[in-house]
Design a protein around this motif. Structure first.
Motif, PDB file in Angstrom:
ATOM      1  N   ILE A   3       0.836  -1.199   0.000  1.00 14.12           N
ATOM      2  CA  ILE A   3       0.000   0.000   0.000  1.00 14.12           C
ATOM      3  C   ILE A   3       0.871   1.248   0.000  1.00 14.12           C
ATOM      4  CG2 ILE A   3      -1.751   1.294   1.271  1.00 14.12           C
ATOM      5  CD1 ILE A   3      -2.779  -1.242  -0.026  1.00 14.12           C
ATOM      6  N   ARG A   4       1.964   1.212   0.747  1.00 11.17           N
ATOM      7  CA  ARG A   4       2.873   2.367   0.807  1.00 11.17           C
ATOM      8  C   ARG A   4       3.522   2.617  -0.553  1.00 11.17           C
ATOM      9  NH1 ARG A   4       6.875   2.251   5.778  1.00 11.17           N
ATOM     10  NH2 ARG A   4       7.354   4.274   4.792  1.00 11.17           N
ATOM     11  N   GLU A   7       1.662   4.931  -2.727  1.00  9.95           N
ATOM     12  CA  GLU A   7       1.689   6.354  -2.398  1.00  9.95           C
ATOM     13  C   GLU A   7       2.634   7.115  -3.305  1.00  9.95           C
ATOM     14  OE1 GLU A   7       2.662   6.555   1.703  1.00  9.95           O
ATOM     15  OE2 GLU A   7       0.747   5.708   2.395  1.00  9.95           O
ATOM     16  N   GLU A   8       3.507   6.391  -4.015  1.00 11.45           N
ATOM     17  CA  GLU A   8       4.350   7.005  -5.035  1.00 11.45           C
ATOM     18  C   GLU A   8       3.467   7.302  -6.257  1.00 11.45           C
ATOM     19  OE1 GLU A   8       6.788   8.560  -7.589  1.00 11.45           O
ATOM     20  OE2 GLU A   8       7.452   8.143  -5.518  1.00 11.45           O
ATOM     21  N   PRO A   9       3.290   8.577  -6.666  1.00  9.29           N
ATOM     22  CA  PRO A   9       2.332   8.954  -7.722  1.00  9.29           C
ATOM     23  C   PRO A   9       2.493   8.190  -9.025  1.00  9.29           C
ATOM     24  CG  PRO A   9       3.156  10.901  -6.600  1.00  9.29           C
ATOM     25  CD  PRO A   9       3.956   9.753  -6.080  1.00  9.29           C
ATOM     26  N   LEU A  12       1.391   4.520  -8.646  1.00 12.07           N
ATOM     27  CA  LEU A  12      -0.066   4.474  -8.588  1.00 12.07           C
ATOM     28  C   LEU A  12      -0.674   4.618  -9.990  1.00 12.07           C
ATOM     29  CD1 LEU A  12      -2.806   4.546  -7.100  1.00 12.07           C
ATOM     30  CD2 LEU A  12      -2.477   7.041  -6.884  1.00 12.07           C
ATOM     31  N   PHE A  50      -6.985   6.836  -2.808  1.00 15.41           N
ATOM     32  CA  PHE A  50      -5.872   7.162  -3.706  1.00 15.41           C
ATOM     33  C   PHE A  50      -6.313   8.230  -4.714  1.00 15.41           C
ATOM     34  CE2 PHE A  50      -4.995   2.810  -2.283  1.00 15.41           C
ATOM     35  CZ  PHE A  50      -3.687   2.947  -1.832  1.00 15.41           C
ATOM     36  N   GLN A  51      -5.362   9.070  -5.109  1.00 11.31           N
ATOM     37  CA  GLN A  51      -5.715  10.171  -5.994  1.00 11.31           C
ATOM     38  C   GLN A  51      -4.616  10.424  -7.024  1.00 11.31           C
ATOM     39  OE1 GLN A  51      -8.671  12.160  -5.977  1.00 11.31           O
ATOM     40  NE2 GLN A  51      -7.772  12.719  -7.941  1.00 11.31           N
ATOM     41  N   THR A 431     -10.267   8.345 -10.132  1.00 11.03           N
ATOM     42  CA  THR A 431      -9.899   8.402  -8.713  1.00 11.03           C
ATOM     43  C   THR A 431     -10.665   9.510  -7.986  1.00 11.03           C
ATOM     44  OG1 THR A 431      -7.968   9.769  -9.290  1.00 11.03           O
ATOM     45  CG2 THR A 431      -7.604   7.404  -9.004  1.00 11.03           C
TER      46      THR A 431
END
Length: 530
Positions: A3-4, A7-9, A12, A50-51, A431
């Motif tokens: 999951i971490r 967090e890298e755009p 993702l 997430f975005q 998203t």
């Protein structure tokens, strides 16, 4: 830990693109979600917080819209000046009926405005419409509506075009032959076979007789007994030969009066003479005339007609070729293969994207989209990141080149720009929309499904009835135009499975550019009415 990583755009973004494209290409009974798979996956990620960056979304939107405009530009403005305007009216009926239905459904079922407009763009399977809706409403609910209605919009059109002929027990090919062809005009060519009875023609060559210059007709082949002979300049004609001739009805009648008598056309042959359509797609050919190319002398083939902007014309040796022109040529298979290589790109790996030009088009389009437009009684709107680049790309795409700006890219190049821009846009829009999708479905549930179904079915029925009963088109042209008005490529594929003819593709291509523009426009205007 996994999951971490998300967090890298960039991780993702590409993970969403990977899963979305995988889902989009999965097929069930011949149907697939296509690019909508990216949207659905992105909505799931959005639901879990997430975005994708809005900058990525707007960048993708701009690329996608410009690619669409450059592709539609040449055909769009030509169709306005020809009988193709009929198909523009059909597209208008489809989009207008969808818009009116959306207003009624929104008011009756008390749906949020952004959600309602999103439902309409999904029902019409129009991503440019979704882009315009997001720009106008600035509300991610538009993406939710699109994602819910899109699968239903695809399935409804496919089922309609497949089931209607069976339910009505229609012979599509017979009906097509009996109806007037709206994609033709007074300059459109027809085929006539003429038997030589004039003794002065006996034992003379086509070059000596100069039929094309005298009568404005093209001889595609000579039938002598059971033999089919390719019509070349040095072909010797004999009394009793049958000439397969192409031209306007008026020109062919004059030719027939001079040469002999009309007989039944029979193109079945054992000499392997074939007809093929080739598309002009190389820079070396664009701008040259058929006279300059000397295809008969150099390659032994005959060009019988030219299609431009969905309309067929008689072959004109002086007409200069444009990218996208479709030529009908006749010869043996090996000669046809040689000529097809001449007109088509020799290597699809070669691209000709002009970054300088693309940047200028985007820059001008985005600035133009920021200009406020006052609508009396309604307020002020802007074309935004979607409408501005689309409008500018349509104009520049029509001309192909304006000063230093080059806008005619190879089809593979344009496809790459369009597909890349589309998935980047859908990843961002998905998203954002996913953050509230569960709450929306829980709240609106049945109303969403009911509203999406109504907004899909009404324009399908309205478009078909207008095409069939107002303009009296054949079933084939009506269904092709309907698919274009609904911007439904899967629907067109279903029509093509029903008939072995180019007519559905021509009708689709004539209606599609109009629908593309109209959905984007109406999606922004609906904000004042829902």
């Amino acid at each position: 830990m996994y999951i971490r990583l998300l967090e890298e755009p960039l991780l993702l973004l590409f993970f969403i693109l990977f899963l979305g494209s995988w889902l989009g290409q999965a097929k069930m009974k011949g149907l697939s979600l296509g690019s909508a798979g990216v949207l659905l996956v992105a909505m799931v990620f959005g639901h879990y917080g997430f975005q994708v960056s809005p900058v990525v979304q707007n960048f993708g939107l701009s690329l996608f819209i410009v690619a669409v405009g450059l592709q539609a530009g040449p055909r769009f403005f030509r169709m306005i000046r020809t009988s193709g305007l009929i198909f523009g009216i059909i597209a208008l009926v489809v989009v207008l009926s969808a818009s009116i239905t959306t207003i009624i459904v929104s008011k009756t079922l008390h749906l949020p405005e952004a959600l309602s407009i999103g439902l309409m763009t999904g029902a019409l399977t129009s991503t440019p419409g979704l882009a315009a809706a997001l720009q106008a409403t600035n509300d991610p609910l538009a993406s939710v509506g699109y994602g819910i209605a899109y699968p239903f919009g695809v399935l409804a059109v496919v089922l309609f075009v497949q089931l209607l002929p069976k339910l009505l027990k229609v012979d599509l090919m017979k009906d097509l032959q009996e109806k007037d062809n709206p994609v033709r005009n007074e300059a459109s060519p027809v085929v006539l076979t003429i038997k030589i009875t004039n003794p002065s023609i006996n034992k003379r060559t086509l070059k000596e007789l100069r039929f094309q210059k005298k009568h404005d007709v093209v001889i595609s082949r000579v039938i002598r007994g059971h033999r089919n002979i390719i019509a070349l300049n040095d072909t010797v004609l004999l009394q009793g030969d049958h000439l397969v001739s192409v031209g306007t009805r008026e020109a062919l009648q004059r030719f027939c009066d001079d040469v002999g008598m009309e007989v039944e056309t029979n193109l079945q042959n054992v000499d392997h003479i074939k007809l093929r359509k080739v598309t002009v797609d190389t820079d070396d050919i664009i701008g040259k005339s058929l006279k300059e190319l000397q295809l008969r002398r150099k390659y032994g083939v005959t060009v019988t007609r030219l299609e431009r902007g969905g309309i067929e014309y008689s072959q004109n040796a002086r007409m200069r070729l444009e990218r996208g022109d479709v030529l009908t040529i006749v010869s043996s298979e090996d000669r046809l293969n040689d000529v097809e290589k001449l007109f088509s790109n020799k290597s699809l790996t070669v691209t000709n994207v002009h970054i300088f030009s693309l940047s200028i088009i985007l820059l001008i389009g985005i600035i133009f989209g920021m200009i406020p437009i006052h609508l009396p009684g309604l307020g002020t709107v802007t074309l935004g990141v979607a409408g501005g680049p689309l409008f500018v790309a349509l104009i520049i795409g029509h001309f192909g080149k304006l000063g230093p700006i080059q806008a005619r890219y190879y089809q593979p190049s344009n496809q790459v720009i369009r597909d890349l821009g589309l998935v980047l846009f859908l990843a961002g829009a998905g998203t954002t929309a996913g953050q509230g999708i569960v709450e929306v479905v829980q709240t609106e549930g049945v109303r969403l499904v009911l509203g999406g179904g109504i907004i899909t079915i009404v324009p399908i029925v309205a478009g078909f009835l207008v095409a069939r009963h107002l303009f009296r088109l054949s079933y084939v042209h009506s269904l092709g135009a309907l698919c274009g008005g609904m911007t439904s490529t899967p629907g067109l594929g279903s029509v093509n499975q029903l008939v072995d003819a180019d007519d559905p593709n021509i009708a689709y291509a004539a209606a599609y550019p109009f629908a593309l523009i109209l959905v984007a426009v109406f999606s922004q205007l609906l904000i004042f009415f829902v």
